[in-house]
Design a protein around this motif. Sequence first.
Motif, mmCIF file in Angstrom:
data_model
loop_
_atom_site.group_PDB
_atom_site.id
_atom_site.type_symbol
_atom_site.label_atom_id
_atom_site.label_comp_id
_atom_site.label_asym_id
_atom_site.label_seq_id
_atom_site.Cartn_x
_atom_site.Cartn_y
_atom_site.Cartn_z
ATOM 1 N N LEU A 14 44.532 4.086 59.263
ATOM 2 C CA LEU A 14 43.320 3.527 59.848
ATOM 3 C C LEU A 14 43.094 2.125 59.323
ATOM 4 C CD1 LEU A 14 40.959 6.616 59.653
ATOM 5 C CD2 LEU A 14 42.243 5.778 61.616
ATOM 6 N N GLY A 15 42.677 1.241 60.212
ATOM 7 C CA GLY A 15 42.492 -0.154 59.849
ATOM 8 C C GLY A 15 41.041 -0.552 59.783
ATOM 9 N N TRP A 16 40.819 -1.823 59.859
ATOM 10 C CA TRP A 16 39.480 -2.380 59.740
ATOM 11 C C TRP A 16 38.902 -2.684 61.114
ATOM 12 C CZ3 TRP A 16 39.434 -7.777 60.933
ATOM 13 C CH2 TRP A 16 40.703 -8.316 61.108
ATOM 14 N N LEU A 17 37.693 -3.142 61.140
ATOM 15 C CA LEU A 17 36.911 -3.386 62.358
ATOM 16 C C LEU A 17 36.793 -2.071 63.142
ATOM 17 C CD1 LEU A 17 38.202 -6.926 63.355
ATOM 18 C CD2 LEU A 17 36.063 -6.355 62.226
ATOM 19 N N ASP A 18 37.078 -2.087 64.428
ATOM 20 C CA ASP A 18 36.839 -0.913 65.270
ATOM 21 C C ASP A 18 38.010 0.059 65.319
ATOM 22 O OD1 ASP A 18 34.352 -1.934 65.952
ATOM 23 O OD2 ASP A 18 35.124 -2.962 67.730
ATOM 24 N N SER A 19 39.126 -0.263 64.707
ATOM 25 C CA SER A 19 40.328 0.551 64.910
ATOM 26 C C SER A 19 40.159 1.986 64.435
ATOM 27 C CB SER A 19 41.542 -0.101 64.255
ATOM 28 O OG SER A 19 41.393 -0.179 62.866
ATOM 29 N N ALA A 20 39.453 2.228 63.337
ATOM 30 C CA ALA A 20 39.258 3.610 62.872
ATOM 31 C C ALA A 20 38.459 4.413 63.888
ATOM 32 C CB ALA A 20 38.566 3.612 61.516
ATOM 33 N N GLU A 21 37.447 3.801 64.444
ATOM 34 C CA GLU A 21 36.639 4.466 65.470
ATOM 35 C C GLU A 21 37.485 4.780 66.700
ATOM 36 O OE1 GLU A 21 32.623 3.589 68.141
ATOM 37 O OE2 GLU A 21 33.572 1.937 67.052
ATOM 38 N N PHE A 22 38.337 3.847 67.111
ATOM 39 C CA PHE A 22 39.176 4.056 68.284
ATOM 40 C C PHE A 22 40.197 5.164 68.060
ATOM 41 C CE2 PHE A 22 38.358 -0.603 69.394
ATOM 42 C CZ PHE A 22 37.339 -0.275 70.254
ATOM 43 N N VAL A 23 40.804 5.199 66.883
ATOM 44 C CA VAL A 23 41.797 6.234 66.590
ATOM 45 C C VAL A 23 41.143 7.609 66.594
ATOM 46 C CG1 VAL A 23 43.306 7.163 64.786
ATOM 47 C CG2 VAL A 23 43.391 4.736 65.352
ATOM 48 N N ALA A 24 39.999 7.729 65.936
ATOM 49 C CA ALA A 24 39.304 9.024 65.889
ATOM 50 C C ALA A 24 38.887 9.468 67.283
ATOM 51 C CB ALA A 24 38.087 8.936 64.972
ATOM 52 N N ALA A 25 38.331 8.570 68.060
ATOM 53 C CA ALA A 25 37.879 8.932 69.403
ATOM 54 C C ALA A 25 39.054 9.263 70.312
ATOM 55 C CB ALA A 25 37.053 7.802 69.999
ATOM 56 N N SER A 26 40.190 8.569 70.162
ATOM 57 C CA SER A 26 41.336 8.862 71.028
ATOM 58 C C SER A 26 41.928 10.226 70.713
ATOM 59 C CB SER A 26 42.411 7.772 70.885
ATOM 60 O OG SER A 26 43.055 7.845 69.636
ATOM 61 N N ARG A 27 41.866 10.618 69.471
ATOM 62 C CA ARG A 27 42.418 11.925 69.097
ATOM 63 C C ARG A 27 41.575 13.060 69.649
ATOM 64 N NH1 ARG A 27 45.167 13.640 63.477
ATOM 65 N NH2 ARG A 27 46.376 15.290 64.426
ATOM 66 N N GLU A 28 40.289 12.858 69.704
ATOM 67 C CA GLU A 28 39.373 13.885 70.203
ATOM 68 C C GLU A 28 38.969 13.653 71.653
ATOM 69 O OE1 GLU A 28 38.575 16.547 68.447
ATOM 70 O OE2 GLU A 28 39.850 15.794 66.840
#
Length: 168
Positions: A14-28
């Motif tokens: 997981l990275g910085w800015l919005d990337s963590a949010e995007f990864v979590a949302a894409s998985r679910e």
Amino acid sequence: LGTALAGALAAPTLGWLDSAEFVAASRELGLVHPPGHPVWLSIAGLCELLPIGPHALRVAWLSAACAGLSLLLVVRLARGLGLGSGWAAVAAAGLAASGSWWQVAVRPEVYTLALVGNLWALEAALRARRQPERALGPLAETTAAVCLGLGNHHYVTLFALPAVVLAA
């Protein structure tokens, strides 16, 4: 080459800015902050099907693939504007050398897909303009690319629309 290099340098977690949010949302298959980015999240959700690496890295590879595709579209756009192969390569190299391109090419982010959609729309609109007797196919591509952009990041696509309309 751009895809391979960005993929090799992709953020493995997981990275910085919005990337963590995007990864979590894409998985679910969830939603993120507005504008929601439903097209990108749907495509990123398919990264779960890749058999190697953590999900965050797989989604970063999606960004790298879109970043590489953007370089190809810059070459096609430059060639469509009448530039030779050498100048088209220089144009793509200029994009690949930019910090903005690298910032989104190596981490899970929606902007590489937005760039692909906008470049595709512009390139297809220019093809329609060059061949008005066979413009239906390229105009359909332009429409598809704009719809892709509107479903991904409509703000970015709206800023590109004047250039696309002028090109067509």
